[in-house]
Motif scaffolding. Sequence first.
Motif, PDB file in Angstrom:
ATOM      1  N   GLY A 125       0.819  -1.208   0.000  1.00 36.28           N
ATOM      2  CA  GLY A 125       0.000   0.000   0.000  1.00 36.28           C
ATOM      3  C   GLY A 125       0.851   1.254   0.000  1.00 36.28           C
ATOM      4  O   GLY A 125       2.046   1.231  -0.286  1.00 36.28           O
ATOM      5  N   MET A 126       0.219   2.371   0.333  1.00 41.60           N
ATOM      6  CA  MET A 126       0.914   3.651   0.399  1.00 41.60           C
ATOM      7  C   MET A 126       0.274   4.500   1.483  1.00 41.60           C
ATOM      8  O   MET A 126      -0.822   4.205   1.976  1.00 41.60           O
ATOM      9  CB  MET A 126       0.829   4.395  -0.949  1.00 41.60           C
ATOM     10  N   GLN A 127       0.965   5.562   1.827  1.00 40.92           N
ATOM     11  CA  GLN A 127       0.387   6.581   2.675  1.00 40.92           C
ATOM     12  C   GLN A 127       0.828   7.932   2.144  1.00 40.92           C
ATOM     13  O   GLN A 127       1.833   8.047   1.438  1.00 40.92           O
ATOM     14  CB  GLN A 127       0.808   6.410   4.129  1.00 40.92           C
ATOM     15  N   VAL A 128       0.025   8.936   2.435  1.00 42.82           N
ATOM     16  CA  VAL A 128       0.338  10.288   1.995  1.00 42.82           C
ATOM     17  C   VAL A 128       0.545  11.143   3.237  1.00 42.82           C
ATOM     18  O   VAL A 128      -0.365  11.291   4.060  1.00 42.82           O
ATOM     19  CB  VAL A 128      -0.780  10.871   1.108  1.00 42.82           C
ATOM     20  N   ASP A 129       1.754  11.638   3.362  1.00 42.67           N
ATOM     21  CA  ASP A 129       2.077  12.455   4.537  1.00 42.67           C
ATOM     22  C   ASP A 129       1.849  13.927   4.250  1.00 42.67           C
ATOM     23  O   ASP A 129       2.061  14.401   3.124  1.00 42.67           O
ATOM     24  CB  ASP A 129       3.548  12.261   4.918  1.00 42.67           C
ATOM     25  N   ASP A 130       1.413  14.612   5.307  1.00 42.98           N
ATOM     26  CA  ASP A 130       1.426  16.076   5.212  1.00 42.98           C
ATOM     27  C   ASP A 130       2.870  16.508   5.023  1.00 42.98           C
ATOM     28  O   ASP A 130       3.792  15.909   5.578  1.00 42.98           O
ATOM     29  CB  ASP A 130       0.874  16.702   6.487  1.00 42.98           C
ATOM     30  N   ALA A 131       3.068  17.515   4.251  1.00 46.09           N
ATOM     31  CA  ALA A 131       4.435  17.928   3.944  1.00 46.09           C
ATOM     32  C   ALA A 131       4.668  19.373   4.350  1.00 46.09           C
ATOM     33  O   ALA A 131       3.873  20.259   4.032  1.00 46.09           O
ATOM     34  CB  ALA A 131       4.710  17.758   2.459  1.00 46.09           C
ATOM     35  N   LEU A 132       5.772  19.568   5.053  1.00 43.27           N
ATOM     36  CA  LEU A 132       6.256  20.910   5.337  1.00 43.27           C
ATOM     37  C   LEU A 132       7.315  21.214   4.298  1.00 43.27           C
ATOM     38  O   LEU A 132       8.317  20.502   4.188  1.00 43.27           O
ATOM     39  CB  LEU A 132       6.853  20.980   6.744  1.00 43.27           C
ATOM     40  N   ILE A 133       7.083  22.242   3.522  1.00 42.98           N
ATOM     41  CA  ILE A 133       8.010  22.595   2.446  1.00 42.98           C
ATOM     42  C   ILE A 133       8.729  23.881   2.822  1.00 42.98           C
ATOM     43  O   ILE A 133       8.102  24.908   3.104  1.00 42.98           O
ATOM     44  CB  ILE A 133       7.263  22.764   1.106  1.00 42.98           C
ATOM     45  N   VAL A 134      10.056  23.801   2.863  1.00 44.56           N
ATOM     46  CA  VAL A 134      10.868  24.981   3.192  1.00 44.56           C
ATOM     47  C   VAL A 134      11.929  25.169   2.115  1.00 44.56           C
ATOM     48  O   VAL A 134      12.338  24.215   1.452  1.00 44.56           O
ATOM     49  CB  VAL A 134      11.533  24.823   4.584  1.00 44.56           C
ATOM     50  N   LYS A 135      12.358  26.420   1.955  1.00 47.90           N
ATOM     51  CA  LYS A 135      13.355  26.727   0.923  1.00 47.90           C
ATOM     52  C   LYS A 135      14.732  26.192   1.298  1.00 47.90           C
ATOM     53  O   LYS A 135      15.528  25.842   0.437  1.00 47.90           O
ATOM     54  CB  LYS A 135      13.426  28.234   0.705  1.00 47.90           C
TER      55      LYS A 135
END
Length: 553
Positions: free
Chosen positions: A265-275
């Motif tokens: 299966g898979m999971q989708v994580d919340d993502a924190l995107i930083v420069k």
Amino acid sequence: MSQQPLQLSQQGHTVSLRVEPLDDAEMEVSRGDVYAALSNINANQFFIFENAIDSALEVLNSDSASNISVEPKTIIIAEKRSAMLIVKTSPDLMTASMTIVGAYGGNRVTAKELLSALKDNHIIKGIRKVQLQELLTKGQSLVSGEKLTLTVAFGKPAENGTDSQFKPLVEDISQRVLRPQHKADGTVDMLNLGEMVSVTTSQAIMRRIPATPGIVGFNVIGNDLDCVAGQEVEFTVGDGTAISDNNENLLVATKSGIPLITKNGMQVDDALIVKGVNATTGHINFDGSVVVQGDVTSGMKVTATGNISVSGFVELAELNAGGDVVVINGVIGKPQHSNDGHLACYIKAKGKVTSKFAQYVDIDAGSNVELSLHALHCHIRSQGEVIVLDQFKRYGTLSGGIIEAAYSVKALNIGALAGTPTEISAFSKCYDLRNQLNDTFKLLEDEQIQMNKIREVELKLLQIPSTKRPSELITKVMETKEKHVKKMSSLKEHYRSLQSEYEEVRGAVSIAALNHFFSGVSCRLERLTMNVNEEHGPCRIMYSANKLEIIPL
């Protein structure tokens, strides 16, 4: 031989020779004379009884004066034989072969005889007409006694079904590091790895390929060979995913984020995107995945419960992930240690660690460590394999440092021309497997003690007259015995399974260099060690007859 003519039988199937002692005046008869006589009557292709000729010559060339009692007699010395057919099947009845023995003046094999021989031997399936025709054609030109064997029937092994398989529909970011992008001119851009992987709500992210039933086989005598159907395996529906309402074999994302491939299966994580992560952002500690669209600079720490993806470099920093760690450009440290004893540049992941290169880096990985260019003076501990190799097998140098892998270690080049000290320990998984074996064996011993106690109770019960034996106690003893018998059976099966896994893994693990294995490398597999003191070409170090050997690739 003029006085001792050969005689063909009325049917022309045998040749006989009338023998009696010759007069002294007669010349001695030789074997060549007999062969010449056979040729004169066109019987030279018959099957010749050599012993009979010996007996005939002994009488013919004996002294007639001293053999008055010898009566004239007729000895058969040759016979016509048709071609012979021999049919053999393999022990597992999966193939059948036919042998033709060339005729001795008799009839050659016919197509009807070939088919009859197969039928008589119950060969009814998997018969190849092409092989039969070849056998028949070549059989016509066989000389007397010459043999020709061909396999003419083949069974079909049963094909077991395959279990459900799971195909990701989004790219695995860790594999992108090992597979740089191609330019328009066909060359490879080692710096261009495309965009970061992310998914959106309702996007299909994984497909399940249903199990297959398998195909029944057969042997050459027509018996069916049963197959085992594949097992249907359900999706492991992780956070941020769901099974599609329109297709039970499709997994979709229920939110936007970073996809993480899990078992089935898979999971989708919340993502924190930083420069980038530097003194202006401070350390990062996030419940989910972290995507750094730049570098992680010296002294910074990034902690995430999910994956950590860095599109730039990591320099003298610390990454700690509950999933995978992927560093696109590379990880750079220095030969200095932090207060906790690790190298100053430290990466820890419960999953896989992937990067282009690492030098002077401390890596702890719960799965594989995969680097596409090099690993120099690193301390790597992997619960999977350590692989230093790009997808095209053009780059990959493992040199210096200490490498500990649960299973195998593989690189294009291991060590360095200068003899850089390198320590590699593979198959550390052996200690877990051996501990499991020892623990299971102790449980078996405990169960055996309990079984002995139960037998003592049974013997005491037998000493009591049957009319006075407490029925409740008998029932309790029988139930207890049955419980322990089942537990012992389960433990024995588990022990055999662990032992089989241990032997299988032990025979497969290796330390392999696909190009050069330089001197100065200390290798260890389980309890055995080997120091490589001279340069080798492509080779691997592995177990062979309970010792370590260098085996060329």
